[in-house]
Design a protein around this motif. Sequence first.
Motif, PDB file in Angstrom:
ATOM      1  N   THR A 157       0.820  -1.218   0.000  1.00 23.52           N
ATOM      2  CA  THR A 157       0.000   0.000   0.000  1.00 23.52           C
ATOM      3  C   THR A 157       0.854   1.268   0.000  1.00 23.52           C
ATOM      4  OG1 THR A 157      -0.199  -0.114   2.417  1.00 23.52           O
ATOM      5  CG2 THR A 157      -1.955  -1.120   1.134  1.00 23.52           C
ATOM      6  N   SER A 158       2.145   1.117  -0.249  1.00 29.40           N
ATOM      7  CA  SER A 158       3.038   2.275  -0.312  1.00 29.40           C
ATOM      8  C   SER A 158       2.552   3.243  -1.404  1.00 29.40           C
ATOM      9  CB  SER A 158       4.456   1.784  -0.637  1.00 29.40           C
ATOM     10  OG  SER A 158       5.331   2.854  -0.795  1.00 29.40           O
ATOM     11  N   GLY A 159       2.236   4.479  -1.014  1.00 26.25           N
ATOM     12  CA  GLY A 159       1.785   5.479  -1.986  1.00 26.25           C
ATOM     13  C   GLY A 159       0.273   5.546  -2.152  1.00 26.25           C
ATOM     14  N   LEU A 184       2.171 -10.754   4.273  1.00 25.72           N
ATOM     15  CA  LEU A 184       2.095  -9.302   4.136  1.00 25.72           C
ATOM     16  C   LEU A 184       3.199  -8.636   4.945  1.00 25.72           C
ATOM     17  CD1 LEU A 184       0.633  -6.598   3.433  1.00 25.72           C
ATOM     18  CD2 LEU A 184      -0.828  -7.003   5.427  1.00 25.72           C
ATOM     19  N   SER A 185       4.131  -8.017   4.231  1.00 19.98           N
ATOM     20  CA  SER A 185       5.160  -7.207   4.880  1.00 19.98           C
ATOM     21  C   SER A 185       4.654  -5.771   4.871  1.00 19.98           C
ATOM     22  CB  SER A 185       6.481  -7.326   4.113  1.00 19.98           C
ATOM     23  OG  SER A 185       7.381  -6.339   4.541  1.00 19.98           O
ATOM     24  N   SER A 186       4.505  -5.182   6.046  1.00 22.97           N
ATOM     25  CA  SER A 186       3.924  -3.841   6.113  1.00 22.97           C
ATOM     26  C   SER A 186       4.485  -3.074   7.296  1.00 22.97           C
ATOM     27  CB  SER A 186       2.401  -3.945   6.247  1.00 22.97           C
ATOM     28  OG  SER A 186       1.814  -2.675   6.413  1.00 22.97           O
ATOM     29  N   HIS A 187       4.572  -1.746   7.137  1.00 27.49           N
ATOM     30  CA  HIS A 187       4.969  -0.913   8.279  1.00 27.49           C
ATOM     31  C   HIS A 187       3.748  -0.248   8.893  1.00 27.49           C
ATOM     32  CE1 HIS A 187       4.651   2.134   5.113  1.00 27.49           C
ATOM     33  NE2 HIS A 187       4.493   3.012   6.077  1.00 27.49           N
ATOM     34  N   ILE A 188       2.565  -0.480   8.307  1.00 27.32           N
ATOM     35  CA  ILE A 188       1.335   0.099   8.857  1.00 27.32           C
ATOM     36  C   ILE A 188       0.754  -0.909   9.836  1.00 27.32           C
ATOM     37  CG2 ILE A 188      -0.929   1.066   8.318  1.00 27.32           C
ATOM     38  CD1 ILE A 188       0.162   1.554   5.442  1.00 27.32           C
ATOM     39  N   LEU A 189       1.042  -0.692  11.119  1.00 27.70           N
ATOM     40  CA  LEU A 189       0.697  -1.701  12.117  1.00 27.70           C
ATOM     41  C   LEU A 189      -0.814  -1.882  12.268  1.00 27.70           C
ATOM     42  CD1 LEU A 189       3.417  -1.080  14.838  1.00 27.70           C
ATOM     43  CD2 LEU A 189       3.376  -2.778  13.018  1.00 27.70           C
ATOM     44  N   THR A 296      15.519   2.945  18.413  1.00 31.96           N
ATOM     45  CA  THR A 296      14.065   2.826  18.394  1.00 31.96           C
ATOM     46  C   THR A 296      13.548   3.345  17.063  1.00 31.96           C
ATOM     47  OG1 THR A 296      14.013   3.216  20.757  1.00 31.96           O
ATOM     48  CG2 THR A 296      11.941   3.503  19.574  1.00 31.96           C
ATOM     49  N   PRO A 297      12.699   2.577  16.359  1.00 34.13           N
ATOM     50  CA  PRO A 297      12.183   3.064  15.085  1.00 34.13           C
ATOM     51  C   PRO A 297      11.263   4.253  15.283  1.00 34.13           C
ATOM     52  CG  PRO A 297      11.086   1.030  15.707  1.00 34.13           C
ATOM     53  CD  PRO A 297      12.155   1.282  16.727  1.00 34.13           C
ATOM     54  N   LYS A 298      11.124   5.040  14.215  1.00 27.51           N
ATOM     55  CA  LYS A 298      10.246   6.194  14.287  1.00 27.51           C
ATOM     56  C   LYS A 298       8.795   5.725  14.317  1.00 27.51           C
ATOM     57  CE  LYS A 298      13.580   9.084  11.905  1.00 27.51           C
ATOM     58  NZ  LYS A 298      13.929   9.785  10.688  1.00 27.51           N
ATOM     59  N   ALA A 299       7.903   6.710  14.473  1.00 28.81           N
ATOM     60  CA  ALA A 299       6.491   6.378  14.652  1.00 28.81           C
ATOM     61  C   ALA A 299       5.939   5.478  13.569  1.00 28.81           C
ATOM     62  CB  ALA A 299       5.676   7.663  14.727  1.00 28.81           C
ATOM     63  N   GLY A 300       6.399   5.669  12.326  1.00 31.78           N
ATOM     64  CA  GLY A 300       5.888   4.848  11.217  1.00 31.78           C
ATOM     65  C   GLY A 300       6.465   3.456  11.216  1.00 31.78           C
ATOM     66  N   VAL A 301       7.443   3.174  12.019  1.00 33.61           N
ATOM     67  CA  VAL A 301       8.073   1.873  12.230  1.00 33.61           C
ATOM     68  C   VAL A 301       9.088   1.521  11.173  1.00 33.61           C
ATOM     69  CG1 VAL A 301       7.647  -0.591  12.431  1.00 33.61           C
ATOM     70  CG2 VAL A 301       6.151   0.994  13.541  1.00 33.61           C
ATOM     71  N   GLY A 302       9.037   2.155  10.023  1.00 34.87           N
ATOM     72  CA  GLY A 302      10.065   1.857   9.020  1.00 34.87           C
ATOM     73  C   GLY A 302       9.501   1.063   7.876  1.00 34.87           C
ATOM     74  N   GLY A 303      10.306   0.919   6.851  1.00 37.96           N
ATOM     75  CA  GLY A 303       9.866   0.226   5.654  1.00 37.96           C
ATOM     76  C   GLY A 303      10.179  -1.245   5.702  1.00 37.96           C
ATOM     77  N   ALA A 304      10.404  -1.816   4.529  1.00 39.03           N
ATOM     78  CA  ALA A 304      10.503  -3.273   4.442  1.00 39.03           C
ATOM     79  C   ALA A 304      11.739  -3.706   3.712  1.00 39.03           C
ATOM     80  CB  ALA A 304       9.269  -3.792   3.757  1.00 39.03           C
ATOM     81  N   LYS A 305      12.858  -3.239   4.124  1.00 34.11           N
ATOM     82  CA  LYS A 305      14.086  -3.634   3.442  1.00 34.11           C
ATOM     83  C   LYS A 305      14.692  -4.843   4.123  1.00 34.11           C
ATOM     84  CE  LYS A 305      13.788  -0.317   0.513  1.00 34.11           C
ATOM     85  NZ  LYS A 305      12.530  -0.505  -0.075  1.00 34.11           N
TER      86      LYS A 305
END
Length: 305
Positions: A157-159, A184-189, A296-305
């Motif tokens: 759902t990036s973008g 599903l790899s996602s940073h949107i918890l 500590t990751p930022k609020a968005g938790v980070g991407g999926a690398k």
Amino acid sequence: MSVLKTTNLIKRFGAFTALDGVNIEVNEGEVYGFIGPNGAGKSTTIRLLLGILKATEGEARIFGMDVWEDAVDIHKRIAYVPGDVNLWPNLTGGEVIDLFVKLRGSNNKSRREELIKKFDLDPSKKCRTYSKGNRQKVALISAFSSDADLYILDEPTSGLDPLMERVFQECVLEAKSTGKSVILSSHILSEVERLCDKVGIIRQGKMIETGTLNELRHLTRTSLAVETKQPLINLNEMRGVHGVEKKDRALSFQVDAEELDNVIKYVSRFGILSLVSTPPTLEDLFMRHYEGAGKTPKAGVGGAK
């Protein structure tokens, strides 16, 4: 029945160990959430599953077949959506969708039209004119138009705007209801929490927690706000109680799951006037694991690398 299984998966790039004993299992009709910050190893794992990279050690099987040796046969039954989609600039979105669907041997025109309408895509435009969000839509429509048995979605759902994210979530739940499996790899918890039956958290190439959301919530703290008839004293001295704060006439604090019963019994002695309990979220669990990780990751938790 297991659709995807990795056993002690290790991937080294020279002296660097990107994956260190990764174990994942996705069953039929199950949505598996794969989370972690940038550089944790999510995309490396997905590339191994797709047969793009070869594991240094360990085993990965999809539909009982080896992901490296049987990649061609496996790809006939999977749909993959990356987080950054590159399309042929001179083809229209509709032409790309048709190409992908035909490559998978499907020809469900009504499904294609339904998804184009749902995702609000103009299929007549050339791909070079599309925004990032529209490129993602093309990939998602292509994936969900095909009759895949397993969907591998890496930040899909990036973008996308929130409305389109909701459409995507509906598509995942629909696929699940027909017995399809999804990783599903996602940073949107919140997205992971809504969709996933099981969650795996990866950090620095290692799986640090795996289980259903209910199982993982036992590892987190419940937030309470309580107002009592008599002043509530010595609460911060109780085992399992954290972050006691006074707000108006109420006290707010967090309680470890295993101590919740004792704390409630103690509080009730002071005469409870009101008690508001907020269950732990996936974000609470995630942040707790990373508090002591040096970063500590930022609020968005980070991407999926």
